[in-house]
Motif scaffolding. Structure first.
Motif, PDB file in Angstrom:
ATOM      1  N   ASP A 100     -12.929  13.595 -41.729  1.00  0.00           N
ATOM      2  CA  ASP A 100     -12.207  12.562 -42.458  1.00  0.00           C
ATOM      3  C   ASP A 100     -10.975  13.154 -43.135  1.00  0.00           C
ATOM      4  O   ASP A 100     -10.962  14.321 -43.521  1.00  0.00           O
ATOM      5  CB  ASP A 100     -13.118  11.928 -43.507  1.00  0.00           C
ATOM      6  N   TRP A 101      -9.975  12.337 -43.342  1.00  0.00           N
ATOM      7  CA  TRP A 101      -8.678  12.796 -43.851  1.00  0.00           C
ATOM      8  C   TRP A 101      -8.692  13.153 -45.326  1.00  0.00           C
ATOM      9  O   TRP A 101      -7.823  13.901 -45.788  1.00  0.00           O
ATOM     10  CB  TRP A 101      -7.629  11.701 -43.641  1.00  0.00           C
ATOM     11  N   ARG A 102      -9.686  12.677 -46.092  1.00  0.00           N
ATOM     12  CA  ARG A 102      -9.555  12.715 -47.548  1.00  0.00           C
ATOM     13  C   ARG A 102      -9.535  14.122 -48.141  1.00  0.00           C
ATOM     14  O   ARG A 102      -9.088  14.297 -49.275  1.00  0.00           O
ATOM     15  CB  ARG A 102     -10.630  11.864 -48.218  1.00  0.00           C
ATOM     16  N   TYR A 103      -9.999  15.124 -47.414  1.00  0.00           N
ATOM     17  CA  TYR A 103      -9.879  16.506 -47.891  1.00  0.00           C
ATOM     18  C   TYR A 103      -9.073  17.369 -46.925  1.00  0.00           C
ATOM     19  O   TYR A 103      -9.204  18.588 -46.911  1.00  0.00           O
ATOM     20  CB  TYR A 103     -11.266  17.123 -48.103  1.00  0.00           C
ATOM     21  N   GLY A 104      -8.238  16.720 -46.135  1.00  0.00           N
ATOM     22  CA  GLY A 104      -7.373  17.465 -45.233  1.00  0.00           C
ATOM     23  C   GLY A 104      -8.093  18.096 -44.065  1.00  0.00           C
ATOM     24  O   GLY A 104      -7.645  19.122 -43.544  1.00  0.00           O
ATOM     25  N   MET A 105      -9.198  17.501 -43.633  1.00  0.00           N
ATOM     26  CA  MET A 105      -9.977  18.067 -42.537  1.00  0.00           C
ATOM     27  C   MET A 105      -9.834  17.282 -41.242  1.00  0.00           C
ATOM     28  O   MET A 105     -10.634  17.426 -40.324  1.00  0.00           O
ATOM     29  CB  MET A 105     -11.469  18.113 -42.930  1.00  0.00           C
ATOM     30  N   SER A 106      -8.828  16.467 -41.149  1.00  0.00           N
ATOM     31  CA  SER A 106      -8.647  15.629 -39.965  1.00  0.00           C
ATOM     32  C   SER A 106      -7.583  16.205 -39.046  1.00  0.00           C
ATOM     33  O   SER A 106      -6.799  17.082 -39.431  1.00  0.00           O
ATOM     34  CB  SER A 106      -8.234  14.211 -40.391  1.00  0.00           C
ATOM     35  N   GLU A 107      -7.557  15.701 -37.822  1.00  0.00           N
ATOM     36  CA  GLU A 107      -6.538  16.115 -36.870  1.00  0.00           C
ATOM     37  C   GLU A 107      -5.149  15.786 -37.426  1.00  0.00           C
ATOM     38  O   GLU A 107      -4.914  14.721 -37.967  1.00  0.00           O
ATOM     39  CB  GLU A 107      -6.735  15.387 -35.534  1.00  0.00           C
ATOM     40  N   GLY A 108      -4.247  16.712 -37.310  1.00  0.00           N
ATOM     41  CA  GLY A 108      -2.887  16.498 -37.773  1.00  0.00           C
ATOM     42  C   GLY A 108      -2.630  16.941 -39.195  1.00  0.00           C
ATOM     43  O   GLY A 108      -1.484  16.875 -39.670  1.00  0.00           O
ATOM     44  N   SER A 109      -3.663  17.392 -39.893  1.00  0.00           N
ATOM     45  CA  SER A 109      -3.466  17.806 -41.281  1.00  0.00           C
ATOM     46  C   SER A 109      -2.543  19.013 -41.380  1.00  0.00           C
ATOM     47  O   SER A 109      -1.795  19.161 -42.352  1.00  0.00           O
ATOM     48  CB  SER A 109      -4.809  18.131 -41.940  1.00  0.00           C
ATOM     49  N   GLU A 110      -2.563  19.853 -40.341  1.00  0.00           N
ATOM     50  CA  GLU A 110      -1.677  21.018 -40.377  1.00  0.00           C
ATOM     51  C   GLU A 110      -0.212  20.611 -40.232  1.00  0.00           C
ATOM     52  O   GLU A 110       0.683  21.274 -40.766  1.00  0.00           O
ATOM     53  CB  GLU A 110      -2.063  22.024 -39.280  1.00  0.00           C
ATOM     54  N   VAL A 111       0.031  19.509 -39.511  1.00  0.00           N
ATOM     55  CA  VAL A 111       1.401  19.000 -39.379  1.00  0.00           C
ATOM     56  C   VAL A 111       1.875  18.467 -40.725  1.00  0.00           C
ATOM     57  O   VAL A 111       3.013  18.713 -41.145  1.00  0.00           O
ATOM     58  CB  VAL A 111       1.463  17.892 -38.305  1.00  0.00           C
ATOM     59  N   PHE A 112       0.999  17.743 -41.399  1.00  0.00           N
ATOM     60  CA  PHE A 112       1.313  17.237 -42.737  1.00  0.00           C
ATOM     61  C   PHE A 112       1.650  18.398 -43.660  1.00  0.00           C
ATOM     62  O   PHE A 112       2.648  18.357 -44.398  1.00  0.00           O
ATOM     63  CB  PHE A 112       0.115  16.454 -43.267  1.00  0.00           C
ATOM     64  N   GLY A 113       0.834  19.447 -43.611  1.00  0.00           N
ATOM     65  CA  GLY A 113       1.080  20.609 -44.456  1.00  0.00           C
ATOM     66  C   GLY A 113       2.383  21.305 -44.139  1.00  0.00           C
ATOM     67  O   GLY A 113       3.098  21.762 -45.042  1.00  0.00           O
ATOM     68  N   ARG A 114       2.707  21.372 -42.858  1.00  0.00           N
ATOM     69  CA  ARG A 114       3.959  22.012 -42.456  1.00  0.00           C
ATOM     70  C   ARG A 114       5.153  21.223 -42.968  1.00  0.00           C
ATOM     71  O   ARG A 114       6.124  21.808 -43.474  1.00  0.00           O
ATOM     72  CB  ARG A 114       4.024  22.127 -40.931  1.00  0.00           C
ATOM     73  N   LEU A 115       5.088  19.905 -42.854  1.00  0.00           N
ATOM     74  CA  LEU A 115       6.186  19.076 -43.332  1.00  0.00           C
ATOM     75  C   LEU A 115       6.411  19.271 -44.832  1.00  0.00           C
ATOM     76  O   LEU A 115       7.552  19.341 -45.302  1.00  0.00           O
ATOM     77  CB  LEU A 115       5.894  17.600 -43.036  1.00  0.00           C
ATOM     78  N   VAL A 116       5.324  19.355 -45.566  1.00  0.00           N
ATOM     79  CA  VAL A 116       5.446  19.553 -47.013  1.00  0.00           C
ATOM     80  C   VAL A 116       6.070  20.908 -47.311  1.00  0.00           C
ATOM     81  O   VAL A 116       7.004  21.025 -48.130  1.00  0.00           O
ATOM     82  CB  VAL A 116       4.068  19.441 -47.693  1.00  0.00           C
ATOM     83  N   SER A 117       5.589  21.952 -46.647  1.00  0.00           N
ATOM     84  CA  SER A 117       6.075  23.308 -46.930  1.00  0.00           C
ATOM     85  C   SER A 117       7.544  23.482 -46.595  1.00  0.00           C
ATOM     86  O   SER A 117       8.222  24.337 -47.179  1.00  0.00           O
ATOM     87  CB  SER A 117       5.243  24.333 -46.152  1.00  0.00           C
ATOM     88  N   GLU A 118       8.065  22.677 -45.675  1.00  0.00           N
ATOM     89  CA  GLU A 118       9.456  22.796 -45.254  1.00  0.00           C
ATOM     90  C   GLU A 118      10.432  22.051 -46.158  1.00  0.00           C
ATOM     91  O   GLU A 118      11.642  22.165 -45.991  1.00  0.00           O
ATOM     92  CB  GLU A 118       9.617  22.290 -43.821  1.00  0.00           C
ATOM     93  N   SER A 119       9.920  21.265 -47.096  1.00  0.00           N
ATOM     94  CA  SER A 119      10.787  20.441 -47.945  1.00  0.00           C
ATOM     95  C   SER A 119      10.481  20.665 -49.417  1.00  0.00           C
ATOM     96  O   SER A 119       9.359  20.414 -49.874  1.00  0.00           O
ATOM     97  CB  SER A 119      10.606  18.953 -47.606  1.00  0.00           C
ATOM     98  N   ALA A 120      11.467  21.114 -50.165  1.00  0.00           N
ATOM     99  CA  ALA A 120      11.282  21.315 -51.605  1.00  0.00           C
ATOM    100  C   ALA A 120      10.949  19.999 -52.303  1.00  0.00           C
ATOM    101  O   ALA A 120      10.157  19.967 -53.252  1.00  0.00           O
ATOM    102  CB  ALA A 120      12.542  21.924 -52.214  1.00  0.00           C
TER     103      ALA A 120
END
Length: 236
Positions: A100-120
């Motif tokens: 489930d997505w609620r703790y970042g354990m779903s497919e695509g969570s790493e993409v979400f994390g990458r997007l965040v890390s790339e933007s201040a």
């Protein structure tokens, strides 16, 4: 009350805009996409986008209110006899096992994390969301345990629990971004999670335990047991 046609159309429009925005962010990066591009992709005007989302960051964090309330929901819905820590342990392991997505354990969570890390801007926004979640959880804990306004225990407990779930989630996301598969990641994170929640149990395990109180009620000379939920504010 059933959702009316107007409300349904507004909800669908908002979701379409958010979905189009996220698709563009994933392809081009958050900082490289304009609100005008989002509006064009969603076939609406820029003004319409801003009618639903106050800022560009709101397009990315369109589920912010749900995320902020997730931890409080775990507390409010804990089972009879279940402590705060036990409720979070159960909820985290369930999300881990089901992806489930609620703790970042779903497919695509790493993409979400990458997007965040790339933007201040997104790093700042996610910090704000984490802060709001911690404040919201502390308020819920204070309400559930009857803590006074000067009692720091609810905030202390909230910060400890959220630090654990955040650390576990980021650990899993980093490993997925490094190319590992979810089955292996979940198996390891489960071991790490059990250890982490065991540590929490040694310190705040009894806090906010929801108990069953058995009361005797006489009815025509007969005694009937009635079970009522009660919250014990155990600050041990």
């Amino acid at each position: 009350m059933d959702e009316g046609l107007r409300e349904r159309k507004k909800r669908e429009t908002r979701q379409r805009i958010a979905d189009m925005a996220m698709g563009l962010f994933m392809i081009h990066g958050f900082d490289n996409v304009t609100v005008a591009q989002v509006a064009k992709a969603a076939d609406v005007s820029v003004n319409t986008v801003f009618n639903y989302f106050g800022t560009k960051e709101d397009l990315f964090a369109d589920r912010q209110s749900e995320v902020v309330d997730l931890s409080s929901k775990v507390v409010r819905e804990r089972r009879p006899g279940e402590s705060i820590v036990a409720a979070f342990r159960r909820d985290f392991l369930d999300a881990l096992d089901t992806g489930d997505w609620r703790y970042g354990m779903s497919e695509g969570s790493e993409v979400f994390g990458r997007l965040v890390s790339e933007s201040a801007a997104l790093v700042a926004r996610m910090r704000e969301v984490e802060h709001l979640a911690a404040v919201n959880l502390a308020a819920t804990l204070a309400e559930e345990t009857g803590a006074g306004p000067d009692d720091l225990t609810p905030q202390l407990v909230a910060d400890q629990i959220l630090a654990v779930t955040r650390l576990l989630s980021r650990h899993a996301t980093r490993r997925k971004a490094a190319g590992e598969d979810w089955p292996g990641i979940r198996a390891d994170v489960r071991v790490q999670a059990v250890k982490a929640f065991d540590l929490l149990e040694t310190g705040i395990g009894g806090y906010g335990r929801r108990s069953l109180v058995v009361e005797a009620a006489e009815d025509g000379g007969a005694t009937e047991d009635h079970q009522h939920d009660r919250v014990e504010a155990d600050h041990r």
